[in-house]
Design a protein around this motif. Sequence first.
Motif, short mmCIF file in Angstrom:
data_model
loop_
_atom_site.label_atom_id
_atom_site.label_comp_id
_atom_site.label_asym_id
_atom_site.label_seq_id
_atom_site.Cartn_x
_atom_site.Cartn_y
_atom_site.Cartn_z
N HIS A 105 0.82 -1.21 0.00
CA HIS A 105 0.00 0.00 0.00
C HIS A 105 0.85 1.26 0.00
O HIS A 105 0.43 2.30 -0.52
N HIS A 106 2.03 1.20 0.58
CA HIS A 106 2.90 2.36 0.68
C HIS A 106 4.27 2.07 0.10
O HIS A 106 5.29 2.41 0.69
N THR A 151 12.24 0.09 1.78
CA THR A 151 13.06 1.27 2.08
C THR A 151 13.57 1.25 3.52
O THR A 151 14.72 1.63 3.79
N ASP A 152 12.73 0.79 4.45
CA ASP A 152 13.15 0.72 5.84
C ASP A 152 14.26 -0.32 6.02
O ASP A 152 15.24 -0.10 6.74
N MET A 153 14.10 -1.47 5.37
CA MET A 153 15.10 -2.52 5.50
C MET A 153 16.42 -2.13 4.82
O MET A 153 17.50 -2.49 5.28
#
Length: 514
Positions: free
Chosen positions: A42-43, A66-68
């Motif tokens: 979703h994002h 992106t966080d990982m």
Amino acid sequence: MSPRRIVSIYLPHFAIQRWRRRRFGPQTPSEPDPIVLAREGHHGPVIHGMNAAAVKLGIEHGARVTDMKTLVPHLQVEDAMLEADVRDLRMLSGWARRWCPWVRVDGKDGLLMDSAGADHLWGGEAAMLADIRQSFGKAGLTARAAVAPTIGAAWALARYSAEPQEICAEGEIAEALSLLPVAALRIDQDTITLLKRLGLKTIGALAAVPRASLARRFRHHLALDANPPKRLDLAMGAIPELLDAKLPDPPLRALRKLAEPIEDIDNYAQVLGVLLPDLAEQMDQRGLGARRLALTGFRVDGKTSTVEAATSTASRSTAHFAKLFESHLERLDCGFGFDAMMLEALVTEPLPQSQHSLSGKIEDGIDLPHLIDRLAARLSPEAVLRIVPQDSHIPERAERLIFAGSNTDAAWPAHTRLRPLRLLDRPEEAEVLYAVPEGPPAQMIWRRRTHRIVKSEGPERIAPEWWREKSQTRLRDYYRVEDSEGRRYWIYREGVPDDGRGGAPRWFVQGLDA
């Protein structure tokens, strides 16, 4: 009647293991570097699968890529092959019928089987589960398996039990599930979070809550994924849950046993003429058309001989298939004769019934696929080709040849500039003289002949595709030129003076009849 015994097979690393198999082959060991498979969320992209090195670094399913990447800068991200995984899992469900006939796909990483009455064929349930895990291991897949009286219990034990295989007997469900987390009830993440806030972290704790209070708290939650009381009843067997396993359709084939062995082509064609209508009727009943047929002759000495015919589009036309087989029948090796022959549809596609016109006449375009099939049968598919566009503005990469019967809907771009009628297989270098730098060509020497250019049009500048070519690739300036004898050429200058990407510009001839 035997009590229900449901087997749940969980493939925790299915996505990454299938990706590794497709990319590197069956004998490739695990990668030392962290690799994850990403799918759209979703994002933005989220983690769909990961290898062992990524698991050790704390990467979790469903986390944003992106966080990982922020946590692990050297993380290698690959696209998940979701459609291929669905196809592979469906094929596995058919292969798993070796243990029992009632098998269906369970989500994106599991299978469900109803093994009631079949486990004794494998020496008991423990031996059957061990054979399942071993067989999947030979196929390169890590498998966990559990058997229980209900789908919910088997699903929970296969995924959350401490052991890779579990057996839950009748009447032991509550005890077997009591220490498992509430996530084992097949509920969504929001409901899991809510239960944890209420202090209900295990199935045993949830089952200890008075039934009336639990039902009242979730009375407005109609979806099963958000209704823990109903999920608990399904797991405990208070509410029946059916395992709807669709059996595979029988193969499309027609068989004729012969009174006397046959040995000549005329008899083969006569038998084929009987088999084709039978097979066409079966396909018509299922709404299918054949893309590939196989005609097999069974010899009196026990051997077989087979020939195949393929079409570019799905078809049920008996006359068309008879024409395709005409040139193949002579390749049948009958030995001392065939005493039976079989026609089978190897590849099929949906083909609804259609009416060509009110008069019953065939429309003009209906015979083109038939013509392509007959040419391919006589000349081979590699000799019957057509040109389709490719996503590139470089002329030699803007199109390619494919089999004329391929289903490709690529649309040709609307060119605003003229293109030559013929492109050379590869550009050929020429010597060109021009009056001023970056000016139009005045004379060209190509293939040892001198051409005095009397007309020219251009330049049309085409820049290199920086996303797929080296940084030193030079731009091109194209000209349409005409020599003194009226011949027209499409030539280009590669590079411009002092562009910093090589020496002097070079000229090439790429097209004729421009």
